[in-house]
Design an enzyme around this catalytic site. Sequence first.
Site, PDB file in Angstrom:
ATOM      1  CE  LYS A 126     -98.138  33.564 -35.134  1.00  0.00           C
ATOM      2  NZ  LYS A 126     -98.794  32.432 -35.825  1.00  0.00           N
ATOM      3  CG  ASP A 160     -98.481  28.537 -35.927  1.00  0.00           C
ATOM      4  OD1 ASP A 160     -99.325  28.343 -35.028  1.00  0.00           O
ATOM      5  OD2 ASP A 160     -98.052  29.671 -36.223  1.00  0.00           O
TER       6      ASP A 160
END
Length: 282
Positions: free
Chosen positions: A71, A107
């Site tokens: 990420k 997210d």
Amino acid sequence: MTLSGAGTVAAVIGWPIAHSKSPQLHQYWIDRYNVDGVVVPFAVAPDHLDVAVAALAAMGLAGCSVTLPHKQACIPLLDEVSPLVTTVGACNLIVHKDGKLYGDNTDVFGFAENLKLGAPDANWQRPALVLGAGGAARAVIAGLSELGVPEILIANRTHSRAEALASDMAARLTSKLSAVPWQDAATAVGQCGFLINTTSLGMTGQPPLEIDVTGLSPDCVVNDIVYTPLETDLLRHAAAKGCTTVDGLGMLLHQGRPAFHGWFGVDPQVDEAQRNLVLGIK
Ligand code: ATR
């Protein structure tokens, strides 16, 4: 749905990847919306990340979801990233458009959407207490700030990490951020309208989250991002106190929505059948 030659291909990349529920949650939407597409899991070793990301464009994929441990590492490989990627310091979605790779963080959307839908009557002007100071905490803090929460307290076992996170993110957010010692979390709980667990404590196979919730007031909204089990001890204790509780599965499902939209052009809806599918309940 059988893929045609003109079908759209997207990927999920991580290392390992076999545990990922993303292909399954996207397949549900592919079937439901009759999309000529597919989402394929790829185990990409850290050493191969640059080649794999370049291959998205070379192979004409629509993009990919990015999971651990890529990420952060994928960010410098992209042409452009959204401001949220910079704020959170993590990218979990790549969209390929006209030869360029765009990075985003969904997210934050997944967390905020799940909390909004799970606690529609919440008073967003009340302070929040966030447990944990890892990557998940950063997305949660950005989400709380987007929801308008003016003050966010961060409690973490390693206090210095909470302090570093607060000072780093404070510069990018309008909410006031401060670190509170882990042992003072139980006291801070009493003053908060939101309590969010972003640690892995309480997850099946992990140590329990031992936090005293005696001081929790019934008007506090409690959310655990852990979803195995779906009802964690934290949520059970909070429900017994009369609090509104929000489980963590919705964050996983809702974070997939902007990805699906970015790749296939459809804004999909989360529903009960999809929740059950991801939980393994037929
Ligand atoms: P993620 O990116 O998923 O948030 P992470 O960066 O490893 O994962 O962060 C895990 C979080 O859980 C951290 O806040 C960690 O606290 P430390 O910063 O002190 O390590 C917290 N955590 C993990 N195990 C814990 C434990 N046994 N007790 C208290 N906190 C714990």
